[in-house]
Design a protein around this motif. Structure first.
Motif, PDB file in Angstrom:
ATOM      1  N   ALA A   1      85.902 -53.249 -36.809  1.00 25.07           N
ATOM      2  CA  ALA A   1      87.284 -53.239 -36.467  1.00 25.07           C
ATOM      3  C   ALA A   1      88.239 -54.426 -36.682  1.00 25.07           C
ATOM      4  CB  ALA A   1      87.494 -52.900 -34.870  1.00 25.07           C
ATOM      5  N   ALA A   2      87.414 -55.634 -36.518  1.00 19.83           N
ATOM      6  CA  ALA A   2      87.900 -57.022 -37.015  1.00 19.83           C
ATOM      7  C   ALA A   2      88.224 -56.991 -38.492  1.00 19.83           C
ATOM      8  CB  ALA A   2      87.233 -58.032 -36.678  1.00 19.83           C
ATOM      9  N   GLY A   3      87.200 -56.549 -39.308  1.00 18.62           N
ATOM     10  CA  GLY A   3      87.189 -56.445 -40.607  1.00 18.62           C
ATOM     11  C   GLY A   3      88.386 -55.392 -41.178  1.00 18.62           C
ATOM     12  N   ALA A   4      88.637 -54.177 -40.491  1.00 17.98           N
ATOM     13  CA  ALA A   4      89.626 -53.369 -40.838  1.00 17.98           C
ATOM     14  C   ALA A   4      91.027 -53.902 -40.519  1.00 17.98           C
ATOM     15  CB  ALA A   4      89.213 -52.023 -40.240  1.00 17.98           C
ATOM     16  N   ILE A   5      91.035 -54.648 -39.622  1.00 19.83           N
ATOM     17  CA  ILE A   5      92.380 -55.493 -39.095  1.00 19.83           C
ATOM     18  C   ILE A   5      92.512 -56.576 -40.205  1.00 19.83           C
ATOM     19  CG2 ILE A   5      93.296 -56.866 -37.480  1.00 19.83           C
ATOM     20  CD1 ILE A   5      92.370 -54.913 -35.393  1.00 19.83           C
ATOM     21  N   ILE A   6      91.681 -57.218 -40.476  1.00 16.63           N
ATOM     22  CA  ILE A   6      91.644 -58.162 -41.414  1.00 16.63           C
ATOM     23  C   ILE A   6      92.264 -57.943 -42.930  1.00 16.63           C
ATOM     24  CG2 ILE A   6      90.546 -59.990 -43.022  1.00 16.63           C
ATOM     25  CD1 ILE A   6      88.943 -60.532 -40.370  1.00 16.63           C
ATOM     26  N   ARG A   7      91.528 -56.715 -43.448  1.00 16.52           N
ATOM     27  CA  ARG A   7      92.165 -55.856 -44.706  1.00 16.52           C
ATOM     28  C   ARG A   7      93.439 -55.590 -44.523  1.00 16.52           C
ATOM     29  NH1 ARG A   7      86.754 -54.625 -44.113  1.00 16.52           N
ATOM     30  NH2 ARG A   7      87.080 -52.433 -43.364  1.00 16.52           N
TER      31      ARG A   7
ATOM     32  N   VAL B   1      91.153 -62.072 -33.935  1.00 18.54           N
ATOM     33  CA  VAL B   1      91.303 -60.594 -33.766  1.00 18.54           C
ATOM     34  C   VAL B   1      90.572 -60.709 -32.293  1.00 18.54           C
ATOM     35  CG1 VAL B   1      90.622 -58.371 -34.005  1.00 18.54           C
ATOM     36  CG2 VAL B   1      91.151 -59.721 -35.872  1.00 18.54           C
ATOM     37  N   MET B   2      91.329 -59.909 -31.325  1.00 24.44           N
ATOM     38  CA  MET B   2      90.789 -59.902 -29.996  1.00 24.44           C
ATOM     39  C   MET B   2      90.725 -58.427 -29.344  1.00 24.44           C
ATOM     40  SD  MET B   2      94.368 -61.566 -27.917  1.00 24.44           S
ATOM     41  CE  MET B   2      93.471 -61.531 -26.507  1.00 24.44           C
ATOM     42  N   LEU B   3      90.053 -58.417 -28.275  1.00 26.59           N
ATOM     43  CA  LEU B   3      89.928 -57.338 -27.563  1.00 26.59           C
ATOM     44  C   LEU B   3      91.159 -57.113 -26.233  1.00 26.59           C
ATOM     45  CD1 LEU B   3      86.439 -55.956 -27.095  1.00 26.59           C
ATOM     46  CD2 LEU B   3      88.118 -54.799 -28.448  1.00 26.59           C
ATOM     47  N   VAL B   4      91.937 -56.146 -26.074  1.00 25.14           N
ATOM     48  CA  VAL B   4      92.672 -55.954 -24.798  1.00 25.14           C
ATOM     49  C   VAL B   4      92.214 -54.640 -24.322  1.00 25.14           C
ATOM     50  CG1 VAL B   4      94.557 -57.232 -25.700  1.00 25.14           C
ATOM     51  CG2 VAL B   4      94.647 -54.984 -26.072  1.00 25.14           C
ATOM     52  N   ASP B   5      92.741 -54.463 -22.896  1.00 19.39           N
ATOM     53  CA  ASP B   5      92.606 -53.200 -22.393  1.00 19.39           C
ATOM     54  C   ASP B   5      93.666 -52.363 -22.612  1.00 19.39           C
ATOM     55  OD1 ASP B   5      94.221 -53.963 -20.386  1.00 19.39           O
ATOM     56  OD2 ASP B   5      92.896 -54.320 -18.928  1.00 19.39           O
ATOM     57  N   ALA B   6      93.722 -51.105 -21.903  1.00 23.21           N
ATOM     58  CA  ALA B   6      94.626 -50.027 -22.073  1.00 23.21           C
ATOM     59  C   ALA B   6      96.239 -50.452 -21.612  1.00 23.21           C
ATOM     60  CB  ALA B   6      94.276 -48.685 -21.678  1.00 23.21           C
TER      61      ALA B   6
END
Ligand SMILES: [Zn+2]
Length: 199
Positions: free
Chosen positions: A8-14, A58-63
Motif C-alpha cells: 500500500a505504501a508503495g502504491a501511494i508513493i508511486r 505513509v501511515m495507517l488510520v482507522d475508519a
C-alpha cells in the motif's frame, strides 16, 4: 500492526510521484489513500511533499481517521477520505490534488459540466454522448462541515468533486482506476478551461 503494508505504501508513493510529475501537488498539497483492510486506511501523513514520499510518510488510520501509526499526524483532510470509504463501499483508493485547472475553474462556476468528450468513458460512460456533472463545493477549513456539504452530491452519485479554489477529489475501486479517473478529470478540466479561453 501499526504500519501500513509495503504494497500500500508503495502504491501511494508511486501515485504521489505521478501526480507531482503533472504539477497537481505543489508544495505539500494533496493527499492519497488506499483502504488496506476493513476499517484500516493507509494515507499520506500531514505536511509531506507528495512527489518525494518515502515509506515513513505513509501511515495507517482507522475508519474515523484516527491515527494508528505512532509519531505521524494525519492530514486535516483525512476526514474527506474516510467519508468516501464510508459512503461508497466499493471505493478502495482516493486521490486529492490541487491543479491549476481545478483551482481556477471552481472559482468561476458552481458545477462543471463535461459533455461530448471521448475521455468521459474513463468514468464508465458508454459513449462520449453523455453529460457528467462535477459538483463544486465551497472551501471550508472545518472538515466535518465540508464533508456534510459534499454528502448530498455523493448520494446523488457524483463521479468526483471539486472544492472551490482548492482542488479535486477522485476515487476508484483500485488505485489504478482512481488514477485513470484523476487523469481523465484533469484532462477534461484543462479542456474546459481552454474552451473558455477561446470562447
Ligand atoms: Zn487539499
Amino acid at each position: 500492526m501499526p504500519q501500513p503494508p509495503d504494497w500500500a505504501a508503495g502504491a501511494i508513493i508511486r501515485a504521489g510521484r505521478r501526480m507531482d510529475a503533472q504539477g497537481w501537488v505543489p508544495a505539500t498539497a494533496g493527499n492519497i489513500s488506499l483502504r488496506v483492510a476493513p476499517g484500516r486506511i493507509a494515507i499520506t501523513a500531514s505536511g509531506v511533499h507528495k512527489g518525494m514520499l518515502t515509506h515513513r510518510d505513509v501511515m495507517l488510520v482507522d475508519a474515523a481517521g484516527a491515527a494508528i501509526t505512532p509519531g505521524l499526524r494525519p492530514s486535516a483532510e483525512t476526514g474527506l477520505h474516510c467519508q468516501l470509504y464510508a459512503l461508497l463501499p466499493e471505493t478502495e483508493a482516493v486521490l486529492h490534488g490541487h491543479s491549476v485547472a481545478a483551482t481556477v475553474l471552481s472559482q468561476v462556476t458552481d458545477t462543471i459540466e463535461l459533455e461530448g468528450y471521448e475521455l468521459l468513458k474513463a468514468f464508465g460512460a458508454p459513449t462520449h454522448e453523455v453529460r457528467l456533472t462535477v459538483p463544486v463545493v465551497a472551501n471550508d477549513q472545518d472538515i466535518p462541515r465540508l464533508a456534510a456539504a459534499i454528502a448530498p452530491a455523493l448520494e446523488r452519485g457524483a463521479p468526483a468533486y471539486v472544492i472551490r479554489g482548492h482542488g479535486t477529489y477522485v476515487w476508484g475501486r483500485t488505485m489504478n482506476e482512481a488514477m485513470a479517473r484523476l487523469e481523465a478529470l484533469e484532462f477534461l478540466l484543462a479542456c474546459t478551461l481552454e474552451r473558455r479561453r477561446i470562447a
